[in-house]
Design an enzyme around this catalytic site. Structure first.
Site, PDB file in Angstrom:
ATOM      1  CG  HIS A  58      -1.785   1.187   1.338  1.00 19.01           C
ATOM      2  ND1 HIS A  58      -3.045   1.041   0.987  1.00 19.01           N
ATOM      3  CD2 HIS A  58      -1.618   2.400   1.856  1.00 19.01           C
ATOM      4  CE1 HIS A  58      -3.770   2.290   1.092  1.00 19.01           C
ATOM      5  NE2 HIS A  58      -2.807   3.136   1.685  1.00 19.01           N
ATOM      6  CD  GLU A  59       1.708   3.530   3.836  1.00 22.21           C
ATOM      7  OE1 GLU A  59       1.941   4.682   3.113  1.00 22.21           O
ATOM      8  OE2 GLU A  59       0.539   3.558   4.324  1.00 22.21           O
ATOM      9  CG  HIS A 119       0.216   6.203  -0.962  1.00 19.59           C
ATOM     10  ND1 HIS A 119      -0.540   6.535  -1.641  1.00 19.59           N
ATOM     11  CD2 HIS A 119      -0.359   5.709   0.296  1.00 19.59           C
ATOM     12  CE1 HIS A 119      -1.787   6.020  -1.232  1.00 19.59           C
ATOM     13  NE2 HIS A 119      -1.475   5.649  -0.120  1.00 19.59           N
TER      14      HIS A 119
END
Length: 377
Positions: free
Chosen positions: A30-31, A34
């Protein structure tokens, strides 16, 4: 049994390890999404952390400080231009570089990347599951599938385990159905009916594909109390493997069908939060409940762990897309509002909205943990 003993009994070391691994992978990708979309657009990333709170390990690489933090409850990336800037006079001002300087579509791309990659991982795992294990079709009624064993029960003493399958009672194979007291019952209930009377009992059991017989003396009632063997039954499902294209198509359908169910679960959680209802909700689990589910899955099969990972990634994706300030979905809403207005919200407005949303999310997390713990009182 006190609270700590109750929590310890519900979890296993292997389950905790798998919980940290599944959540860690979901958080990392997820990170990382980003991070990747920010760097792709030339925006610097100051730090990338797995976990929250005090930093345990840190290493600088490619202009970013990579961290491993103490609390395994999420992660974060510090993207240049997302946080307020120091105005040089002891205060803060709205950033003007990095993320803040991107066009609206660039900002949305960075914010959307995290939830989207969790969604894609869930679809990929579902595709693998449907093509390798298969999709459930029919539940066999001529076998009694043991989904769980009560700790300290007679069944545990006899060596029965979750995942075992009872195929016969007292030498008689279980039928598809049988009739008793005018009722047509599934064959696996013959086990329960046999234990309603005293006598010497023999169960034919398949354990890991190997058949064995377990013989024991049984008293149906002791001191006027009905005795329980300590078996939790579940349906014995047969699976049909799909081709990869069919498995992928089925995964997309299941994901679409899961969206309203997950949203209803979140709606129920918010309703309980605002009414301070601490009653247990099977649809939403906190960290202890999640670790308990993973512990049970680890005792069943690797595919059960895959299914937990699918559910966790779907939940993480959908939750982060909720239009709550502080979450990715809320930040996307603020970006779109600024684009429609032709100018971003003022520094004070954006800070107030983001702080309120972040406080709500933190309060919600505390509520979920408290509700998780109160189960053991």
């Amino acid at each position: 049994m006190n609270v700590l003993e109750g929590i310890a009994a519900a979890l296993t070391p292997l389950g905790l390890l798998w919980t940290l691994l599944i959540i860690g992978v979901a958080t990392f990708i997820h990170e990382l999404a980003h991070y990747a979309l920010a760097r792709r657009q030339g925006v610097a990333v100051q730090s990338f952390s797995i976990g929250m709170g005090p930093v345990l390990l840190r290493r600088a690489w490619r202009g970013t400080e990579w961290r491993l933090s103490l609390l395994p409850i999420g992660g974060y990336v510090e993207i240049d231009g997302m946080a307020p800037e120091d105005d040089g006079q002891g205060g803060y001002r709205q950033p003007t570089r990095g993320f803040a300087a991107l066009p609206a579509w660039g900002k949305v791309a960075i914010l959307l990347a995290g939830p989207l990659v969790n969604l894609l991982l869930a679809v990929a795992l579902m595709t693998l599951n449907f093509s390798a294990q298969g999709v459930p079709e029919t539940a066999r009624q001529d076998r009694a599938y043991i989904s769980g064993i009560v700790s300290g029960s007679r069944a545990q003493q006899l060596g029965l385990r979750a995942g075992d399958v009872i195929t016969a009672v007292d030498g008689q194979p279980l039928p598809q159905t049988f009739t008793q007291d005018g009722q047509t019952l599934p064959g696996w209930q013959r086990v329960q009916r046999a234990l309603a009377t005293d006598g010497r009992r023999t169960l034919t059991v398949e354990q890991a594909g190997v058949a064995r017989q377990i013989t024991f003396d049984w008293e149906a009632r002791v001191g006027g109390t009905q005795q329980r063997l300590g078996i939790q039954y579940g349906p014995l499902i047969e699976y049909r493997r799909l081709s990869v294209p069919a498995a992928f198509s089925n995964s997309l359908r299941v994901t679409a069908e899961a969206l309203p169910q997950v949203l209803r679960s979140f709606a129920g959680l918010f309703q309980r939060f605002f009414t301070l209802d601490l009653s247990r909700d099977e649809n939403v689990s906190g960290p202890i409940g999640t670790a308990e589910i993973v512990s049970r899955a680890a005792a069943l099969s690797p595919w059960a762990l895959v299914q937990v990972a699918i559910l966790l990634n779907l939940s993480l994706a959908f939750f982060n897309l909720l239009p709550i300030p502080g979450l990715d979905g809320g930040r996307i809403v603020l970006v779109l509002v600024g684009a429609l207005r032709g100018r971003p919200l003022s520094f004070g407005q954006e800070q107030a909205i983001t702080f309120a949303g972040f406080a709500l999310v933190m309060a919600l997390m505390v509520f979920v943990v408290v509700r998780d713990v109160t189960r053991f009182f």
